[in-house]
Design a protein around this motif. Structure first.
Motif, mmCIF file in Angstrom:
data_model
loop_
_atom_site.group_PDB
_atom_site.id
_atom_site.type_symbol
_atom_site.label_atom_id
_atom_site.label_comp_id
_atom_site.label_asym_id
_atom_site.label_seq_id
_atom_site.Cartn_x
_atom_site.Cartn_y
_atom_site.Cartn_z
ATOM 1 N N ILE A 246 -7.098 11.394 -3.992
ATOM 2 C CA ILE A 246 -5.913 10.680 -4.479
ATOM 3 C C ILE A 246 -4.637 11.257 -3.854
ATOM 4 O O ILE A 246 -3.755 10.516 -3.403
ATOM 5 C CB ILE A 246 -5.849 10.742 -6.013
ATOM 6 C CG1 ILE A 246 -6.946 9.865 -6.618
ATOM 7 C CG2 ILE A 246 -4.474 10.293 -6.522
ATOM 8 C CD1 ILE A 246 -7.084 10.004 -8.124
ATOM 9 N N VAL A 247 -4.532 12.579 -3.822
ATOM 10 C CA VAL A 247 -3.336 13.215 -3.265
ATOM 11 C C VAL A 247 -3.197 12.905 -1.776
ATOM 12 O O VAL A 247 -2.128 12.500 -1.302
ATOM 13 C CB VAL A 247 -3.381 14.738 -3.484
ATOM 14 C CG1 VAL A 247 -2.161 15.391 -2.837
ATOM 15 C CG2 VAL A 247 -3.410 15.069 -4.961
ATOM 16 N N VAL A 248 -4.271 13.090 -1.027
ATOM 17 C CA VAL A 248 -4.228 12.854 0.419
ATOM 18 C C VAL A 248 -3.953 11.387 0.715
ATOM 19 O O VAL A 248 -3.140 11.051 1.596
ATOM 20 C CB VAL A 248 -5.547 13.304 1.076
ATOM 21 C CG1 VAL A 248 -5.561 12.952 2.560
ATOM 22 C CG2 VAL A 248 -5.765 14.795 0.884
ATOM 23 N N LEU A 249 -4.604 10.479 -0.020
ATOM 24 C CA LEU A 249 -4.389 9.049 0.181
ATOM 25 C C LEU A 249 -2.935 8.680 -0.087
ATOM 26 O O LEU A 249 -2.320 7.918 0.670
ATOM 27 C CB LEU A 249 -5.311 8.251 -0.738
ATOM 28 C CG LEU A 249 -5.141 6.717 -0.698
ATOM 29 C CD1 LEU A 249 -5.521 6.188 0.678
ATOM 30 C CD2 LEU A 249 -5.995 6.054 -1.781
ATOM 31 N N GLY A 250 -2.360 9.203 -1.158
ATOM 32 C CA GLY A 250 -0.979 8.892 -1.503
ATOM 33 C C GLY A 250 -0.015 9.268 -0.391
ATOM 34 O O GLY A 250 0.829 8.458 0.017
ATOM 35 N N LEU B 253 0.829 -1.199 0.000
ATOM 36 C CA LEU B 253 0.000 0.000 0.000
ATOM 37 C C LEU B 253 0.870 1.258 0.000
ATOM 38 O O LEU B 253 0.530 2.264 -0.630
ATOM 39 C CB LEU B 253 -0.927 -0.001 1.218
ATOM 40 C CG LEU B 253 -2.096 -0.988 1.178
ATOM 41 C CD1 LEU B 253 -2.886 -0.925 2.471
ATOM 42 C CD2 LEU B 253 -2.998 -0.705 -0.016
ATOM 43 N N SER B 254 2.002 1.198 0.701
ATOM 44 C CA SER B 254 2.907 2.345 0.696
ATOM 45 C C SER B 254 3.522 2.556 -0.676
ATOM 46 O O SER B 254 3.711 3.699 -1.115
ATOM 47 C CB SER B 254 4.008 2.141 1.742
ATOM 48 O OG SER B 254 3.460 2.102 3.046
ATOM 49 N N VAL B 255 3.835 1.469 -1.367
ATOM 50 C CA VAL B 255 4.352 1.580 -2.731
ATOM 51 C C VAL B 255 3.287 2.190 -3.640
ATOM 52 O O VAL B 255 3.589 3.036 -4.484
ATOM 53 C CB VAL B 255 4.796 0.202 -3.256
ATOM 54 C CG1 VAL B 255 5.227 0.304 -4.719
ATOM 55 C CG2 VAL B 255 5.948 -0.337 -2.412
ATOM 56 N N LEU B 256 2.033 1.761 -3.439
ATOM 57 C CA LEU B 256 0.935 2.354 -4.210
ATOM 58 C C LEU B 256 0.843 3.849 -3.936
ATOM 59 O O LEU B 256 0.658 4.655 -4.862
ATOM 60 C CB LEU B 256 -0.386 1.670 -3.837
ATOM 61 C CG LEU B 256 -1.662 2.290 -4.423
ATOM 62 C CD1 LEU B 256 -1.632 2.244 -5.943
ATOM 63 C CD2 LEU B 256 -2.903 1.585 -3.881
ATOM 64 N N GLY B 257 0.984 4.233 -2.666
ATOM 65 C CA GLY B 257 0.953 5.652 -2.324
ATOM 66 C C GLY B 257 2.070 6.421 -2.999
ATOM 67 O O GLY B 257 1.865 7.541 -3.485
ATOM 68 N N MET B 258 3.270 5.820 -3.043
ATOM 69 C CA MET B 258 4.396 6.483 -3.704
ATOM 70 C C MET B 258 4.125 6.654 -5.189
ATOM 71 O O MET B 258 4.458 7.698 -5.779
ATOM 72 C CB MET B 258 5.679 5.688 -3.484
ATOM 73 C CG MET B 258 6.900 6.280 -4.158
ATOM 74 S SD MET B 258 8.439 5.446 -3.711
ATOM 75 C CE MET B 258 8.643 6.037 -2.035
ATOM 76 N N VAL B 259 3.540 5.642 -5.816
ATOM 77 C CA VAL B 259 3.215 5.730 -7.242
ATOM 78 C C VAL B 259 2.214 6.859 -7.480
ATOM 79 O O VAL B 259 2.359 7.651 -8.422
ATOM 80 C CB VAL B 259 2.653 4.395 -7.755
ATOM 81 C CG1 VAL B 259 2.105 4.542 -9.172
ATOM 82 C CG2 VAL B 259 3.735 3.312 -7.731
ATOM 83 N N LEU B 260 1.197 6.956 -6.623
ATOM 84 C CA LEU B 260 0.195 8.020 -6.763
ATOM 85 C C LEU B 260 0.845 9.397 -6.634
ATOM 86 O O LEU B 260 0.568 10.312 -7.418
ATOM 87 C CB LEU B 260 -0.896 7.862 -5.701
ATOM 88 C CG LEU B 260 -1.831 6.654 -5.836
ATOM 89 C CD1 LEU B 260 -2.789 6.590 -4.655
ATOM 90 C CD2 LEU B 260 -2.601 6.702 -7.148
ATOM 91 N N ILE B 261 1.732 9.543 -5.646
ATOM 92 C CA ILE B 261 2.400 10.833 -5.443
ATOM 93 C C ILE B 261 3.284 11.179 -6.635
ATOM 94 O O ILE B 261 3.306 12.328 -7.102
ATOM 95 C CB ILE B 261 3.231 10.806 -4.141
ATOM 96 C CG1 ILE B 261 2.301 10.724 -2.940
ATOM 97 C CG2 ILE B 261 4.103 12.050 -4.042
ATOM 98 C CD1 ILE B 261 3.021 10.549 -1.627
ATOM 99 N N LEU B 262 4.024 10.202 -7.136
ATOM 100 C CA LEU B 262 4.903 10.449 -8.282
ATOM 101 C C LEU B 262 4.092 10.848 -9.517
ATOM 102 O O LEU B 262 4.511 11.728 -10.281
ATOM 103 C CB LEU B 262 5.743 9.204 -8.580
ATOM 104 C CG LEU B 262 6.829 8.877 -7.541
ATOM 105 C CD1 LEU B 262 7.528 7.566 -7.901
ATOM 106 C CD2 LEU B 262 7.845 10.009 -7.443
#
Length: 282
Positions: free
Chosen positions: A262-266, A18-27
């Motif tokens: 999306i931003v906050v979740l990431g 989930l943290s990797v998913l968050g990093m992908v969203l932020i990137l």
């Protein structure tokens, strides 16, 4: 051969998918913000554009997320809105960390009356809800992006001051601090050369978490008409404008709201990963 420490840290972080998913969203958000003029379908719609012939059009092949009440492409404005949100978040979090860190370290290391005064001031600010304090500051002058940043930073620094205060207080009498004092290190050297680096993991984790909350707070202020003035693309303002036409013209509020989500979740997912990583390493 021992693996590189950075590689080991990445592997530990990557175990939390989930943290990797968050990093992908932020990137993806950062990429969109940086290259907004090149990837937005209608970059000119981020400025002063009026096209009533295409006003309030639903999502289609021409306008993927529809248009707003004056005919501007919603997708283009969301992409530019990401840039506005990231700048806001980075500015507020940077100011809050800087002020909070100085107050927290100074209060512990100097102690005495300085500690009492600084921490009581911090408690006063903590007693006031962040949104209410930011609204009060914005109410004394004409709302602007710069004033919104300052108002949110004023509301946010006490949390970092409390965090640093707690960490430094537990480290003040550790051996490495005593050793630095014995060899004649200055107070500035001890505070920022010895104590501050030990706060870095916690500050980094909180900064990631705060980015999401600050962006959400900024969107809330914009929703109330206290954010960046038109025609600046702002996600909170888009939600506010779209709410006037619900449920018929739903795409403006829904898509802008999803962008904020999306931003906050990431950032929240990345903060969880950083917290677990530093707990393992520590």
């Amino acid at each position: 051969m021992q693996p590189n420490p950075k590689w080991r840290a990445w592997r530990r972080f990557a175990r939390n998918r989930l943290s990797v998913l968050g990093m992908v969203l932020i990137l993806l958000v950062i990429f969109s913000a940086v290259f907004a003029p090149f990837i937005a379908p209608y970059p000119e719609h981020a400025g002063v554009v009026v096209n009533f012939a295409d006003a309030n059009k639903p999502p289609s092949a021409q306008y993927w997320l529809g248009t707003d009440s004056v005919g501007r492409d919603v997708l283009s404005r969301i992409i530019f809105g990401f840039r506005n949100s990231l700048i806001l978040g980075l500015a507020v979090v940077s100011l809050a960390i800087s002020v909070g860190t100085i107050v927290g370290i100074t209060a512990v290391y100097l102690g005495g009356k300085v500690e009492i005064v600084l921490m009581r001031i911090t408690d006063v600010f903590l007693a006031i809800p962040s949104l209410v304090l930011a609204m009060a500051i914005l109410g004394i002058a004409r709302p602007s992006q710069m004033l919104a940043m300052i108002a949110m930073a004023v509301a946010w620094w006490p949390w970092h001051a409390r965090l640093v205060y707690g960490i430094v207080r537990s480290l003040k009498h550790e051996g490495f601090v005593t050793a630095a004092e014995v060899v004649g290190a200055s107070r500035i050297r001890v505070m920022f050369g010895e104590l501050l680096p030990n706060c870095a993991p916690n500050l980094l984790t909180k900064a990631s978490l705060d980015m999401g909350f600050v962006i959400l707070l900024g969107a809330s202020l914009s929703f109330l008409g206290m954010g960046a003035p038109p025609p600046t693309p702002d996600l909170g303002t888009m939600v506010s404008e779209g709410s006037q036409y619900l449920p018929d013209i739903w795409w403006l509020s829904v898509t802008a709201g999803l962008a904020i989500f999306i931003v906050v979740l990431g950032f929240n997912l990345v903060a969880d990963g950083l917290r677990d990583l530093f707990d393992i390493v520590g």
